[in-house]
Scaffold this motif. Sequence first.
Motif, PDB file in Angstrom:
ATOM      1  N   PHE A  11     -13.853   5.218   1.569  1.00 43.51           N
ATOM      2  CA  PHE A  11     -12.583   5.374   0.856  1.00 43.51           C
ATOM      3  C   PHE A  11     -11.687   4.163   1.051  1.00 43.51           C
ATOM      4  O   PHE A  11     -11.423   3.416   0.110  1.00 43.51           O
ATOM      5  N   TYR A  12     -11.227   3.945   2.279  1.00 40.37           N
ATOM      6  CA  TYR A  12     -10.263   2.868   2.493  1.00 40.37           C
ATOM      7  C   TYR A  12     -10.873   1.482   2.265  1.00 40.37           C
ATOM      8  O   TYR A  12     -10.198   0.575   1.745  1.00 40.37           O
ATOM      9  N   LEU A  31     -11.088   1.066  -1.482  1.00 36.42           N
ATOM     10  CA  LEU A  31      -9.729   0.883  -2.002  1.00 36.42           C
ATOM     11  C   LEU A  31      -9.204  -0.504  -1.669  1.00 36.42           C
ATOM     12  O   LEU A  31      -8.547  -1.153  -2.503  1.00 36.42           O
ATOM     13  N   LEU A  78     -10.996   8.523  -5.884  1.00 40.51           N
ATOM     14  CA  LEU A  78     -10.415   7.177  -5.928  1.00 40.51           C
ATOM     15  C   LEU A  78     -10.830   6.457  -7.212  1.00 40.51           C
ATOM     16  O   LEU A  78      -9.993   5.834  -7.895  1.00 40.51           O
ATOM     17  N   THR A  79     -12.123   6.541  -7.538  1.00 38.87           N
ATOM     18  CA  THR A  79     -12.646   5.866  -8.730  1.00 38.87           C
ATOM     19  C   THR A  79     -11.945   6.366  -9.983  1.00 38.87           C
ATOM     20  O   THR A  79     -11.540   5.570 -10.849  1.00 38.87           O
TER      21      THR A  79
END
Length: 231
Positions: free
Chosen positions: A102-103, A106, A152-153
């Motif tokens: 995730f991070y 991102l 996120l995507t």
Amino acid sequence: MKISGSVALVTGANRGIGRHFTQQLLDRGAAKVYATARNPERIDVPGVETLRVDITDPEAVAAAAATASDVTLLINNAGIATWTNLVTGDLGKIRLEMETHFYGTLSMVRAFSPVLRANGGGAILNVLSALSWFSYDGANAYGAAKAAAWSLTNGVRLELAKQGTLVTGLHLGSADTDMMADHDGEKVDPADVVRAGLDGIEAGQLEVVADEWSAHVKASLAADPSAFYTL
């Protein structure tokens, strides 16, 4: 988005799916490929420019964006599998999964979105998983992190549409790579997964489902969970 003539950057390019992305981008006529890894000396694809990038290190990500300022296609492939559960698993490993999938993803998107904007919009492909959509006892940290990466995507796709950047999610089941070496189930050829992902980018697809298992899992989301899970 055309692969031929593009300038691409691939994370986790030293092995597995990332290595296949690197080679196939060259085969399709990419003008330049930045192949990145935490240990770039392990990258063995000729004709690429190597960079040392740990996607969990913001300074390394920022340095990569400054160096690779001509990128038009970002392939977020780097990942990790700790085979950790959520209730009893090591919290450090759970956090590492989230920091990476995730991070880390991102961080790459935030660093390279201005680069892509300056170069006409371009595209981002995030390598996700069928585990974005289901849980598997023994790998629940991975599934949670990939689910977050899927969300996120979808989110950054909306945010980057105004600058003309295509954001594509690539979902696959188990691929025949080092990461899945201890998995006994059916595995797909990573070359086929990469081919599907690159074809999807050129077709302007928002989501690519690379194999039958991923398609089955996605279809199950519309049904009662008890039809999929046996508890």
